[in-house]
Each structure stands twice: as C-alpha cells, then as structure tokens.
Design an enzyme around this catalytic site. Structure first.
Site, PDB file in Angstrom:
ATOM      1  N   LYS A   1      25.329   5.954  40.675  1.00  0.00           N
ATOM      2  CA  LYS A   1      24.065   6.604  40.318  1.00  0.00           C
ATOM      3  C   LYS A   1      24.489   8.194  40.674  1.00  0.00           C
ATOM      4  CE  LYS A   1      19.144   5.928  40.553  1.00  0.00           C
ATOM      5  NZ  LYS A   1      18.000   5.241  41.209  1.00  0.00           N
TER       6      LYS A   1
ATOM      7  N   SER B   1      14.838   2.988  37.997  1.00  0.00           N
ATOM      8  CA  SER B   1      15.397   4.207  37.783  1.00  0.00           C
ATOM      9  C   SER B   1      16.824   3.895  37.362  1.00  0.00           C
ATOM     10  CB  SER B   1      14.964   5.306  38.742  1.00  0.00           C
ATOM     11  OG  SER B   1      15.520   4.942  39.879  1.00  0.00           O
TER      12      SER B   1
ATOM     13  N   SER C   1      14.107   0.127  41.607  1.00  0.00           N
ATOM     14  CA  SER C   1      14.944   0.680  40.788  1.00  0.00           C
ATOM     15  C   SER C   1      16.292   0.307  40.603  1.00  0.00           C
ATOM     16  CB  SER C   1      15.171   2.111  41.223  1.00  0.00           C
ATOM     17  OG  SER C   1      13.990   2.967  41.028  1.00  0.00           O
TER      18      SER C   1
END
Lengths: 479, 93
Positions: A80, A155, A179
């Site tokens: 990420k 997310s 997330s």
C-alpha cells in the site's frame, strides 16, 4: 512448468520455488505480465517498481544456495502506498506528497526484505487511507476486478484489487476502521486486521494513531498467517507495539464457541443477500461443530459515532505535518502563511480537508467534552463489552464484514455519511483494539456478475491464533 | 447548526484555504456528520468520568542517540526548499 497464478498460494509457490519447478524470476515475470495486461483498466498499482527482476534474482540466489530461505523468499507482494520502502516513492495517493521518496524502511518493509520477499509495486488507496472505496485517491479510482463498474472497497482497494486480479500473490494494507477487511470482502480475499500494536507502525503514514495497524491481504487464511508471522512483534521504534506475552496465548479449544450479536449483525441497512449469506454462514459453523451463542454487546451501536469523532481528531493533528516545508509538494503563496494555506488547501483532497475541519471542531475548547471526551469514554465501554463476552468463554464474535457487496463507482461519493456507514461492522474491532479477519463467504449474483461477500471473525486481544484456526475451519466447510 | 463563519474560522485554525464555492457544501456535510456522531452525547457525565483511561509513560530512556548529521542530507533532500544545512521558508518577520 506453466505457473497457474489463479490457484497459486504462498505455501504452494514456496514448495515450487524450493523444488526448482520455477524460479523467483519466472514467478515475478508472470505477475509483471498480468499487471502489464490488466493494470491500465483496474488501476491497482500507482507504480510498478523497475527493479522487480533484480529483487527476484537476489531471492533466486538464496533459494539456489539453500541459505537464508524463508517461506516468503521470492514471493511477489504489493505494498500500500502509505508504507515506506527506503529510496522509493511513497505518497498515500495524495498530491501533497508528490515527489516524496522514503528516507527509511518501515519496520514491516525491513522484515519482508530480510525474508527475501519481492516488492512488485505500490498500490492505490483512498488519500491517506481516508475512505471506503479508493475513490478518494488523487490518481483516480481503482476498479473491482470482479465487476469493473464497482469499487474494490477501501481504503486499501489497490492492494485488494492487485491480489484479486492475480497481479500479486499477497499484499500489505493498513486498517484503521476496516480498510483491509472491507476491500478483502469486496474482492474475495482473506484480510487480517491484527491486534492493535502487534505489528509495528514505524514507517506507516499515520492517520489515526490509536487505531492504525498494518496487515495482510491473501488468498487463504494460511497465507495471511504466514505474512502476519513475518511482520508482527515488538519494535523499539514503535512504543505501542506489544509482545506475545502482553496478552498471553490461549490454548486452542476443542470446541469453538462463536458469539453472534444478532441485533447488531442483522441490523437495518444490511443488504438482503448479505443477510441471507450471514445466516447461512452461521449454519455452516454449527455444522462444523461450533457452538453458536447469542451475545450482547450493548454499546457496540455507538462504535461508529465514537470512531468518527476519534478519527478526525487524530487526523487533524497527524496531518499537520504536511505543510509544504519539510517534505512533499509546495503550493506557493505570497508569504509563509500563504504557503501553508495553499499547500494544504489545494493539495489535500476533499475528504482529507473534511476530516481536518471536523477534527478541529471536535477538539476545540468549547466542544471537546461533548464530543472527544464522550467518544473516548464510549471506546472503553465497547472494549469492556467485548472483554465480558470473551471472558465468558466465547472464542470469536462473528458479523458480516460489510453491509453489502461492492457498490457502484460514484454511488456514495455525494454523501460522506453514507460512505462512513460502510464501516459499521469493521470499526468496533479498531475501537476495541482487538484482532479481526474477513474471509470469503460466497457470492451475490447481481447484474449477472458474481460479487464476493465476506464474513468477519473477531477475537480477544492477542488471539490471532484463534482467528486462523476458525478461519481454516470455515474455509474447509465453505469448500 | 454550524454557520458559514464557523467553517471559515475552523479552516483558518487548520491552515486550510477552502475554495469559496465549497464552503456551503462543507458546512452541510459537517453538520450532518456532527448530527450522527452526536449520538455519543446520550452517555451521562458520570460514565465519561469513570471510563476515561489510565495514563502511563510509554517513552524509552533518551540515550544512545545516532550520530549528529547522519540523516541530515537525506532528510533535507526531501524538503521543497533548502539551503546549506537549513530548510528554507519565506520571511516571517
């Protein structure tokens, strides 16, 4: 041999790599070619690193010499964009970090490097991890590989989509309010949010420091466990990290007791298919020999409200560091104050600005007690609720992971509160600091597409082992 | 209910230049979110007092510092503007 990426797991890839069926370089090439084909449509990766094959060659040296071989040696992973890898770009999908290169390794990056994992690239996300759909990225939304008109969740949507499109074998994400688990559920993957403090946050860009934790996306519970084992542990660079002794490790039970908070789990707003699927999951668990027990979590209904006070409060102070002075991009004003105002006003996206304003409000002198003070109090009540349930002999509490399957791109962008409600089932674990895992539990047939659904298990602090065990049982039953 | 001036004051405190056309929609959104999170106010004052957590020192001893200047160059290179060994900002006096 031909590499079957779709059915490959970390465990099976490791077996092939050590037997010499294929090399780490061949494996990396297979992933790169999928990314080449699919990423322009899916937008899972913001950047594919230019040294992937060199990293793979290093792994091959270790595999060939049979020296320092870890189960992750040569395994291609996605990261990420809010986790630092020294010398590489990192931007949390924000314009305010345009041009920023990480000056150090996050602890998780260092550990994965030492294990010999191969980093394929950095993945798209909601800006600074604020969102539940990856539509808040400054670089365009990521699409769900199961239906490209839908979001992958967020997310960590880029990480989820990367694994789901067979563009990585596993990935790291961060979970502050869901997330990892919600995108895992939308993309048909296993997603683990570990106990708060079990994985070091050093080198993770902070959003809500009392809630943030790094965790894996994987295709199987076993793979998620492998990554968790590789990245967790006490770290002198993060004072909130815990050791295995902090909470103690319980012995595995012969008969699993699964707690169901029915009122909450089947509450209003739950999609019909998701509700049906959840009821079926409970039957599966019962058939597998688990004892199903209704549990009461009287304050859990306040989780989301308390979360959306605590999170903007922490955001407003955490993102104060992005000011156009120390790193990242600068939008020139006429004086220093103008530099601040324009840099932050123009380069932060809408949701980030919204949370900063909200956080500034709930922390301001006149409203602090009414909002932040109460939210912190609710938090300890929720924690106490869970403790009571787990102390009474319940090993895991089960809920759906998300209120619906993946929604359409643009469906919720007009109303931030609707987007926040996406987190209803995932937020309690963050608020309480307990570990939780989302596991694929079937599909919903919508618009002639099969959309993945997920089930969430939560356990007491430090009891990831219980989640892995019950997760593996569930995987077997589900078939 | 929040007023437009509240949004302007909060934005100034947070050092955010909010485009004029965005202020009203932001006001509405913040209002609706505050309406939702205000749920927590149903808790009485006693509960708040009783449940606010305990405080302990989590900081390590301040010892074994790294060599002075070891990271200076790397960190400065990330700043938008710098000169010699300093980060550069516009004149403030």
């Amino acid at each position: 041999m031909k590499i079957d990426l779709h059915n490959l797991t970390i465990t099976s890839a490791h077996a092939h790599l050590t037997k010499g069926d294929f090399t780490a370089r061949e494996l990396a090439e297979a992933y790169l070619s999928i990314i080449e084909k699919k990423n322009h449509e899916i937008n899972a990766y913001l950047e594919v690193f230019d040294d992937v094959l060199e990293q793979a060659d290093e792994a091959d040296k270790r595999l060939k010499a049979k020296k320092d071989v870890h189960v992750l040696t040569g395994i291609p992973l996605a990261m990420k964009d809010n986790i630092l890898i020294k010398g590489r770009r990192a931007g949390a999908a924000s314009k305010i970090l345009e041009g920023y290169y990480a000056t150090y390794d996050a602890t998780v990056s260092r550990k994965l490097k030492e294990a010999g994992a191969v980093f394929l690239g950095r993945t798209n996300m909601d800006e600074f991890a604020m969102g539940g759909s990856t539509e808040n990225s400054a670089y365009g939304p990521t699409k769900n590989p199961h239906d490209t008109s839908r979001v992958p969740g967020g997310s960590s949507g880029g990480s989820a989509a990367a694994v789901s499109m067979n563009g990585a074998l596993a990935a790291l994400g961060s979970d502050t309010g869901g997330s990892i688990r919600q995108p895992a559920s939308f993309c048909g993957l296993v997603g683990l949010k570990p106990t708060y403090g079990s994985v070091s946050r050093y080198g993770l860009m902070a959003m809500g420091s009392s809630l943030d934790v790094i965790g894996p996306f994987a295709k199987t519970v076993e793979d998620a466990q492998i990554i968790f084992d590789a990245i967790h542990g006490k770290d002198p660079l993060d004072s909130t990290t815990i050791s295995e002794n902090t909470y103690g490790v319980k012995t595995l039970p012969k008969k699993f007791v699964v707690g169901v908070p029915y009122d909450f789990a089947l509450g209003e707003g739950l999609h019909k298919t998701s509700a049906e699927n959840f009821k079926k999951n409970i039957q599966h668990l019962e058939a597998a020999g688990c004892e199903i027990r209704e549990v009461a979590l009287p304050n859990i209904k306040y989780s989301l409200a308390s979360y959306y006070i605590i999170i903007p409060a922490e955001v407003s102070s955490n993102v104060a560091r992005y000011d156009g002075v120390k790193f990242g991009a600068l939008e020139e004003g006429k004086d220093l104050l103008g530099d601040y105002l324009l840099t932050r006003g123009r380069l932060f996206g809408k949701e980030v600005r919204r949370r900063i304003i909200l956080g500034t409000y709930v922390l301001s002198a006149g409203y602090y007690d009414a909002y932040y003070g109460k939210a912190v109090a609710v938090r300890s009540l929720i924690r106490a609720d869970f403790k009571k349930v787990f102390d009474s002999g319940v090993h895991a509490v089960v809920t759906p992971t998300a209120p619906s399957p993946a929604f359409k791109i643009g469906e919720k962008t007009g109303d931030p509160l609707q987007m926040y409600l996406e987190d209803i089932f995932t937020v309690p674990a963050n608020v309480a600091g307990i570990p939780a895992i989302s596991i694929p539990s079937g599909t919903a047939d919508i618009d002639s597409k099969k959309l993945p659904l997920g089930v969430q298990f939560m356990a007491a602090h430090g009891q990831e082992q219980l989640l892995f065990e019950i997760g593996k049982k569930f995987e077997k039953m589900r078939g | 209910m929040l007023k437009l001036t509240d949004i302007e004051n909060l934005a100034a405190l947070a050092r955010l230049d909010i485009p004029a056309e965005e202020k009203e929609s932001l006001r509405k959104e913040i209002d609706s979110i505050l309406g939702y999170v205000g749920e927590v106010q149903k808790l009485s004052g006693d509960v708040v007092k009783k449940e606010a957590g305990d405080i302990k020192n989590v900081f390590r001893e301040d010892m074994n510092p790294h060599l002075s200047g070891e990271f200076t160059e790397d960190l400065l290179a990330e700043a938008p503007r710098w000169q010699d060994n300093y980060i550069k900002v516009k004149k403030i006096l």
